[in-house]
Design a protein around this motif. Structure first.
Motif, PDB file in Angstrom:
ATOM      1  N   TRP A   1     -12.645   5.735   6.062  1.00  0.00           N
ATOM      2  CA  TRP A   1     -12.155   5.925   4.686  1.00  0.00           C
ATOM      3  C   TRP A   1     -10.743   6.511   4.693  1.00  0.00           C
ATOM      4  CZ3 TRP A   1     -11.359  10.947   2.594  1.00  0.00           C
ATOM      5  CH2 TRP A   1     -10.967  10.963   1.245  1.00  0.00           C
TER       6      TRP A   1
ATOM      7  N   LEU B   1      -8.270   3.726   5.920  1.00  0.00           N
ATOM      8  CA  LEU B   1      -8.080   2.680   4.915  1.00  0.00           C
ATOM      9  C   LEU B   1      -7.222   3.159   3.751  1.00  0.00           C
ATOM     10  CD1 LEU B   1     -11.675   1.145   4.833  1.00  0.00           C
ATOM     11  CD2 LEU B   1      -9.615   0.094   5.771  1.00  0.00           C
TER      12      LEU B   1
ATOM     13  N   PHE C   1     -13.860  -5.062   3.308  1.00  0.00           N
ATOM     14  CA  PHE C   1     -12.857  -4.078   2.898  1.00  0.00           C
ATOM     15  C   PHE C   1     -11.662  -4.760   2.243  1.00  0.00           C
ATOM     16  CE2 PHE C   1     -14.612  -1.140   6.321  1.00  0.00           C
ATOM     17  CZ  PHE C   1     -15.254  -0.325   5.392  1.00  0.00           C
TER      18      PHE C   1
ATOM     19  N   VAL D   1     -17.243   2.909   1.286  1.00  0.00           N
ATOM     20  CA  VAL D   1     -17.069   2.736   2.726  1.00  0.00           C
ATOM     21  C   VAL D   1     -18.394   2.963   3.450  1.00  0.00           C
ATOM     22  CG1 VAL D   1     -15.906   3.637   4.767  1.00  0.00           C
ATOM     23  CG2 VAL D   1     -14.622   3.330   2.659  1.00  0.00           C
TER      24      VAL D   1
ATOM     25  N   LEU E   1     -11.933   1.630  -2.404  1.00  0.00           N
ATOM     26  CA  LEU E   1     -12.175   2.136  -1.056  1.00  0.00           C
ATOM     27  C   LEU E   1     -12.539   3.610  -1.086  1.00  0.00           C
ATOM     28  CD1 LEU E   1      -9.202   0.385   0.784  1.00  0.00           C
ATOM     29  CD2 LEU E   1     -11.587  -0.322   0.735  1.00  0.00           C
TER      30      LEU E   1
ATOM     31  N   SER F   1     -10.181  -4.544  -1.599  1.00  0.00           N
ATOM     32  CA  SER F   1      -8.796  -4.130  -1.808  1.00  0.00           C
ATOM     33  C   SER F   1      -7.888  -5.269  -1.348  1.00  0.00           C
ATOM     34  CB  SER F   1      -8.496  -2.849  -1.021  1.00  0.00           C
ATOM     35  OG  SER F   1      -7.198  -2.390  -1.265  1.00  0.00           O
TER      36      SER F   1
END
Length: 226
Positions: free
Chosen positions: A127, A130, A195, A149, A144, A199
């Protein structure tokens, strides 16, 4: 409401005293085995219907079994553009954590605490990475959050669960090692794709995102193999 006690002439022949409320007609017997009786169909009349109207336990806990199966199918079949992956839940993630621990237990390895602890630590580290790649508080990091996550990490354990099942049936050798490598890459690539889906601004950095995912699932795979 006025409470009173019946006279001895009307006493219960089995012994004990009958307490009653004249206005409602309810009677309570103090002798053993006796209980409430009286008007409005008894005190328990309305409660049985309420219990029948109660929702299922899984629904009260917020566990959607049908939704978990759909998300699992999307991960297994690599259908990562499916909209069901936009709404991941912690229930399914925890299920796969404990299923993986249970499969390890069948081989004589008690890894429940290790798998759960590593999942939390790796999720927190991932996390942080990212969000640094997404620019911290920018709009790219909205999908995120730490909860999301953790859910992605849990659902992407599915290939490792598949490997653990097959390792119970296949003798250890080169085939097992090749399968372990394949499942590790499968989990890592799936997590990176999910992921990026959450995003889209990170699409150009998918390879960079896959690197920490590969390290994380390699650690889990080492628990499975050794």
């Amino acid at each position: 409401m006025e409470f009173g006690m019946r006279s001895s002439a009307n006493a219960n022949p089995q012994g004990g005293v009958d307490w009653y409320t004249p206005s409602s007609g309810y009677t309570y017997n103090t002798s053993s085995g006796a209980g409430f009786s009286g008007g409005a169909g008894g005190l328990g009349g309305g409660h049985s219907a309420n219990f029948e109207d109660e929702p299922p336990l899984l629904e009260e806990l917020g566990i959607d079994v049908a939704g978990i199966l759909k998300k699992t199918r999307s991960v297994l079949l690599h259908r990562l553009n499916n909209k069901v992956l936009d709404d991941l839940d912690m229930g399914g993630a925890l299920i796969f954590v404990f299923v993986l621990g249970g499969l390890h237990l069948l081989t004589g390895k008690l890894h429940f605490g290790i798998i759960l602890g590593w999942s939390v630590v790796h999720s927190a580290a991932l996390w942080f990475v990212l969000n640094q790649l997404a620019g911290g508080d920018s709009s790219e990091g909205k999908g995120l959050d730490l909860y999301s996550v953790c859910c992605v990490v849990g659902y992407c354990l599915v290939p490792l669960v598949v490997f653990s099942v097959l390792s119970l049936l296949i003798p250890r050798g080169l085939v097992t090692l090749a399968l372990a490598l394949l499942c590790t890459l499968w989990s890592s690539h799936t997590a990176a794709k999910v992921f990026v889906r959450r995003s889209p601004g990170l699409e150009e950095q998918q390879g960079l995102i896959m690197y920490p995912c590969l390290l994380m699932y390699s650690a889990f795979m080492m628990l499975c193999v050794y």
